[in-house]
Scaffold this motif. Structure first.
Motif, PDB file in Angstrom:
ATOM      1  N   PRO A 150     -62.752 -49.235  17.020  1.00 41.02           N
ATOM      2  CA  PRO A 150     -63.359 -49.166  15.095  1.00 41.02           C
ATOM      3  C   PRO A 150     -62.268 -48.771  14.549  1.00 41.02           C
ATOM      4  O   PRO A 150     -61.391 -48.142  14.933  1.00 41.02           O
ATOM      5  CB  PRO A 150     -64.913 -48.409  15.301  1.00 41.02           C
ATOM      6  N   ASN A 151     -62.803 -48.163  13.643  1.00 42.33           N
ATOM      7  CA  ASN A 151     -62.218 -47.411  12.359  1.00 42.33           C
ATOM      8  C   ASN A 151     -62.089 -46.785  12.386  1.00 42.33           C
ATOM      9  O   ASN A 151     -62.627 -45.436  13.565  1.00 42.33           O
ATOM     10  CB  ASN A 151     -63.014 -47.444  11.376  1.00 42.33           C
ATOM     11  N   GLY A 152     -60.248 -45.895  12.529  1.00 44.46           N
ATOM     12  CA  GLY A 152     -59.713 -44.721  13.235  1.00 44.46           C
ATOM     13  C   GLY A 152     -59.970 -44.956  14.828  1.00 44.46           C
ATOM     14  O   GLY A 152     -59.496 -43.253  14.725  1.00 44.46           O
ATOM     15  N   ALA A 153     -59.268 -45.403  15.337  1.00 41.34           N
ATOM     16  CA  ALA A 153     -59.287 -45.660  17.079  1.00 41.34           C
ATOM     17  C   ALA A 153     -58.058 -45.107  16.696  1.00 41.34           C
ATOM     18  O   ALA A 153     -57.828 -44.352  17.681  1.00 41.34           O
ATOM     19  CB  ALA A 153     -60.115 -46.979  17.811  1.00 41.34           C
ATOM     20  N   GLY A 154     -56.849 -45.717  15.829  1.00 40.65           N
ATOM     21  CA  GLY A 154     -55.572 -45.118  16.504  1.00 40.65           C
ATOM     22  C   GLY A 154     -54.942 -46.395  16.728  1.00 40.65           C
ATOM     23  O   GLY A 154     -53.382 -46.873  16.991  1.00 40.65           O
ATOM     24  N   LYS A 155     -55.428 -47.449  16.039  1.00 34.68           N
ATOM     25  CA  LYS A 155     -54.502 -49.309  16.282  1.00 34.68           C
ATOM     26  C   LYS A 155     -53.786 -49.423  15.900  1.00 34.68           C
ATOM     27  O   LYS A 155     -52.293 -49.680  16.185  1.00 34.68           O
ATOM     28  CB  LYS A 155     -55.687 -50.316  16.084  1.00 34.68           C
ATOM     29  N   THR A 156     -53.267 -48.941  14.577  1.00 36.48           N
ATOM     30  CA  THR A 156     -52.920 -48.788  13.548  1.00 36.48           C
ATOM     31  C   THR A 156     -51.275 -47.817  13.828  1.00 36.48           C
ATOM     32  O   THR A 156     -50.270 -48.089  13.403  1.00 36.48           O
ATOM     33  CB  THR A 156     -52.940 -48.676  11.978  1.00 36.48           C
ATOM     34  N   THR A 157     -51.688 -46.516  14.272  1.00 32.06           N
ATOM     35  CA  THR A 157     -51.107 -46.197  14.476  1.00 32.06           C
ATOM     36  C   THR A 157     -50.278 -45.983  15.411  1.00 32.06           C
ATOM     37  O   THR A 157     -48.514 -46.298  16.054  1.00 32.06           O
ATOM     38  CB  THR A 157     -51.681 -44.731  14.879  1.00 32.06           C
ATOM     39  N   ALA A 175     -46.088 -43.209   6.841  1.00 35.30           N
ATOM     40  CA  ALA A 175     -47.352 -43.452   7.298  1.00 35.30           C
ATOM     41  C   ALA A 175     -47.829 -43.602   5.573  1.00 35.30           C
ATOM     42  O   ALA A 175     -49.436 -43.377   5.165  1.00 35.30           O
ATOM     43  CB  ALA A 175     -47.854 -42.273   7.343  1.00 35.30           C
ATOM     44  N   GLU A 221     -54.634 -56.658  11.708  1.00 34.51           N
ATOM     45  CA  GLU A 221     -55.581 -57.573  11.418  1.00 34.51           C
ATOM     46  C   GLU A 221     -55.027 -58.690  10.233  1.00 34.51           C
ATOM     47  O   GLU A 221     -55.683 -58.630   9.411  1.00 34.51           O
ATOM     48  CB  GLU A 221     -56.642 -55.985  10.069  1.00 34.51           C
ATOM     49  N   ILE A 239     -50.405 -35.628  15.483  1.00 31.67           N
ATOM     50  CA  ILE A 239     -50.357 -35.349  13.768  1.00 31.67           C
ATOM     51  C   ILE A 239     -50.132 -33.856  13.956  1.00 31.67           C
ATOM     52  O   ILE A 239     -51.086 -33.259  13.508  1.00 31.67           O
ATOM     53  CB  ILE A 239     -50.288 -36.030  13.166  1.00 31.67           C
ATOM     54  N   ILE A 268     -52.989 -38.353  18.275  1.00 30.82           N
ATOM     55  CA  ILE A 268     -54.166 -38.808  17.232  1.00 30.82           C
ATOM     56  C   ILE A 268     -53.900 -39.780  18.428  1.00 30.82           C
ATOM     57  O   ILE A 268     -55.324 -40.822  18.638  1.00 30.82           O
ATOM     58  CB  ILE A 268     -53.050 -39.454  15.849  1.00 30.82           C
ATOM     59  N   LYS A 298     -53.173 -32.431  15.793  1.00 35.72           N
ATOM     60  CA  LYS A 298     -54.308 -33.602  16.026  1.00 35.72           C
ATOM     61  C   LYS A 298     -53.627 -33.841  17.144  1.00 35.72           C
ATOM     62  O   LYS A 298     -52.475 -35.042  17.024  1.00 35.72           O
ATOM     63  CB  LYS A 298     -54.944 -34.034  14.942  1.00 35.72           C
ATOM     64  N   HIS A 344     -61.080 -54.637  14.250  1.00 31.66           N
ATOM     65  CA  HIS A 344     -62.090 -54.393  14.257  1.00 31.66           C
ATOM     66  C   HIS A 344     -63.486 -55.338  14.754  1.00 31.66           C
ATOM     67  O   HIS A 344     -64.458 -55.204  15.027  1.00 31.66           O
ATOM     68  CB  HIS A 344     -62.129 -53.393  13.602  1.00 31.66           C
TER      69      HIS A 344
END
Ligand code: ATP
Ligand code: MG
Lengths: 304, 315
Positions: A38-45, B314, A158, A14, A19, A17, A191
């Motif tokens: 952890p938060n921001g690891a890229g699971k949702t992405t 997103a 989640e 993106i 991701i 960066k 997480h």
């Protein structure tokens, strides 16, 4: 066995960066697969790319061998998903929401809608407007819309978020049942480490958008473990164990004896203690929790 | 794989199951009925229409004597004069607003309210799915993004057409009730190739409605575009209504100074200017305006389609 869901060298940029870096995994029918990070690891992405909400910079995602980017409609018809929160049309009733999604897929009958409603336990509130629902009820409705078209892959971001302990347990049991009995491939992200351990067969640990490792929960619990023997008398037992194998790591604790031992050696040690006249009241495997494992993997680094 | 008809059915459900939509429908009915009541209460009968028409004709003749007036204006006045003479000769009373047909023609002014409501619906169509978060559920079905977008656009146009039909029906009903239907057989006097012909009044009313729809369609398409590109309903409503009310004024002032003003969208949305008025800029014609509108229409839709198709979701 052929995997139902395949990620092959998936990468997402993106802006400048990156991701997700070169992520590859296979998910098979009949298993619950976790995405842990952890938060921001890229699971949702990752999930967004699987369901086609986000483009894939390079690599590919295959559902039943069909590429999500090349033949979206064909690939996605086998997928049911909730991405982040289960957002519904609040001014419609739960039932109208389901009718809305049912119309978008072929072959979902009225009977199927009612069946799914019963399945998620919403029959008493399904004709109420969604704006009157609690988060847990919305979560259930979200699950209902994901199951409507009998998908072969179920992807939940989640899923236990916002559920009470009873609800968490129910979902967990239900997902396991779907995998075992209906041979679904279930992908869940979380997480919450302990939760993964209870829910999944295998899980991938993701950090900073990179795959750290893929673990099997069963193998994990069969590695060398700390085992608590609740015994009487403790001192005598300790001596016996030492005599039996001087390399074992032993510690006396309040309830008894903590021994670090290979999983498969537990019965032999127990037989020996019993044969020597020690009273064995209980044996607890102090499974190295995923949490420890997880922190070990990520070397206790800062997580975000 | 999901068919377009089901998608349109879904979009309609999402519009008509909302309270706000019914408020808009109520306001439209109210505007149409009150319009008729106000006209009924305030309209003054003309005692002698023949004298008035004759006076008007004399006036026009005086102006026509001046050789300096531009040709378009001259043509326009000439047409007016011919029709006036026809009226006196054949005893055809000019249409007044307190008649069935007169009120229907007047009700076309309420179309700007329909435009406003259609803008609101168009602006919400895509943007709301983003703000509600439901876009994530909508786009993970076996339906291409193009098809989903098309179903939304069609639904917006269907809403506009339904509102126009409702306006026409309510206006006809309140016109018939308040003004009676005795004058229903009166013809419309059209000016064709230098001669006056009597044509159907209903056809004329429909024509007036249709000509008023250019800015309705263009602004709805514009709002739909903003809504898709910026995923923000308020911004789309704001920009489109601002254009609706201010655009024509600005265009008018620009047209006084600059010739290129004729390429501005709002110089071309008022198609009635070619039927019974004067073009804003000299040399503009109906085909020219239609071509300009088409270019804008294609451009708006291309931008909308492209962004919806390509951009990551997103939210
Ligand atoms: N649209 C975006 N633009 C830029 N960066 C983004 C965008 N979406 C996500 N990111 C970044 O990508 C990374 C992964 O985000 P993602 O939402 O996938 O994390 P996650 O693993 O789901 O975290 P969480 O547990 O908090 O839900 C984060 O660092 C985030 O800042
Ligand atoms: Mg997330």
């Amino acid at each position: 066995m052929k995997p139902i869901l395949q990620l092959k060298h998936v990468r997402k940029d993106i802006g400048k960066k990156t991701i997700i870096h070169d992520l590859s995994l296979d998910v098979f029918a009949g298993e619950v697969f976790g995405l842990l990070g952890p938060n921001g690891a890229g699971k949702t992405t990752t999930i967004r790319m699987i369901v086609g909400l986000m483009g894939i910079t390079s690599g590919e995602v295959l559902v039943n061998g069909v590429s999500v980017t090349r033949d979206f409609e064909k690939a996605i018809q086998h997928v049911g998903a909730i991405v982040e929160n289960p957002e519904m049309y609040k001014f419609l009733t739960g039932y109208q929401n389901l009718v809305h999604y049912a119309r978008m897929t072929k072959g979902v009958t009225k009977e199927r809608i009612e069946e799914v409603v019963r399945l998620v336990g919403l029959e008493h509130r399904i004709h109420d407007k969604v704006k009157t629902y609690s988060l847990g009820m919305r979560q259930r409705l979200g699950l209902a819309q994901a199951l409507l078209h009998r998908p072969s892959v179920l992807i939940l971001d989640e899923p236990t978020n916002g559920l009470d302990p009873a609800g968490i347990r129910e979902i967990r049991d239900y997902l396991r049942k779907l995998a075992r009995e209906e041979r679904l491939a279930v992908v869940v992200s979380s997480h919450l480490l302990a939760e993964m351990e209870m829910m999944c067969d295998r899980f991938a640990i993701i950090q900073h958008g990179k795959l750290v490792t893929i673990e099997s929960v069963q193998e994990l619990s069969q590695q060398t473990e700390k085992v608590l023997f609740i015994v009487e008398p403790k001192e005598k037992a300790a001596q016996m164990v030492k005599a039996h194998d001087p390399h074992l790591d032993i510690r006396l604790v309040d309830q008894g004896l903590e021994v670090t031992i290979d999983y498969k050696d537990i019965p032999r040690l127990n037989a020996m203690l019993v044969a020597e006249g020690i009273n064995v009241y209980g044996i607890h495997v102090l499974a190295k929790s995923l949490e420890e494992r997880f922190l070990e993997m990520t070397e206790g680094n800062e997580i975000v | 794989m999901s068919n377009l008809f089901s998608l349109i059915q879904n979009e309609n459900m999402k519009i008509y199951r909302r309270f706000g939509t019914w408020v808009m429908i109520g306001l439209l009915v109210l505007a149409s009925v009150t319009g008729a009541i106000i006209i009924k209460a305030t309209h003054k009968e003309t005692n002698d229409w023949k004298a008035e028409v004759a006076a008007d004709s004399n006036n026009i003749r005086k102006i026509l004597k001046d050789n300096n007036i531009p040709k378009i204006q001259k043509d326009h006045l000439q047409k007016q004069l011919t029709i006036n003479e026809y009226r006196l000769k054949h005893d055809v009373k000019p249409m007044e607003s307190n008649t069935f047909w007169g009120y229907l023609i007047n009700s076309a002014d309420i179309i700007s309210l329909v435009t406003l409501f259609t803008i609101i619906v168009a602006a919400g169509s895509v943007a709301s799915e983003f703000s509600w978060g439901t876009i994530k559920m909508l786009l993970i079905r076996p339906a291409s993004r193009a098809k989903i977008l098309l179903s939304k656009y069609i639904t917006v146009l269907m809403f506009a057409v339904s509102m126009l039909a409702l306006l026409l029906m309510i206006s006809a009903a309140s016109g018939a009730l308040l003004f009676g239907v005795e004058t229903i057989r009166e013809p419309y006097l059209a000016y064709q190739n230098g001669a006056v012909v009597e044509t159907s009044m209903l056809a004329h009313v429909l024509q007036v409605y249709a000509l008023n729809c250019a800015d309705l369609v263009m602004l709805a398409t514009f709002a739909f575009m903003i809504s898709t590109v910026f995923r923000n309903q308020s911004l789309a409503i704001g920009l489109a209504t601002f254009s609706l009310f201010i655009g024509p004024q600005i265009t008018y002032f620009l047209s006084l100074k600059f010739d290129w003003a004729k390429y501005i969208l709002f110089a071309n949305t008022d198609l009635a200017q070619y039927i019974d008025g004067m073009p804003l800029v000299k040399g503009m014609t109906m085909p020219f305006s239609l071509a300009v509108l088409l270019v804008y229409f294609v451009a708006f839709n291309a931008v909308t389609w492209w962004t919806f198709q390509k951009r990551d979701v997103a939210a």
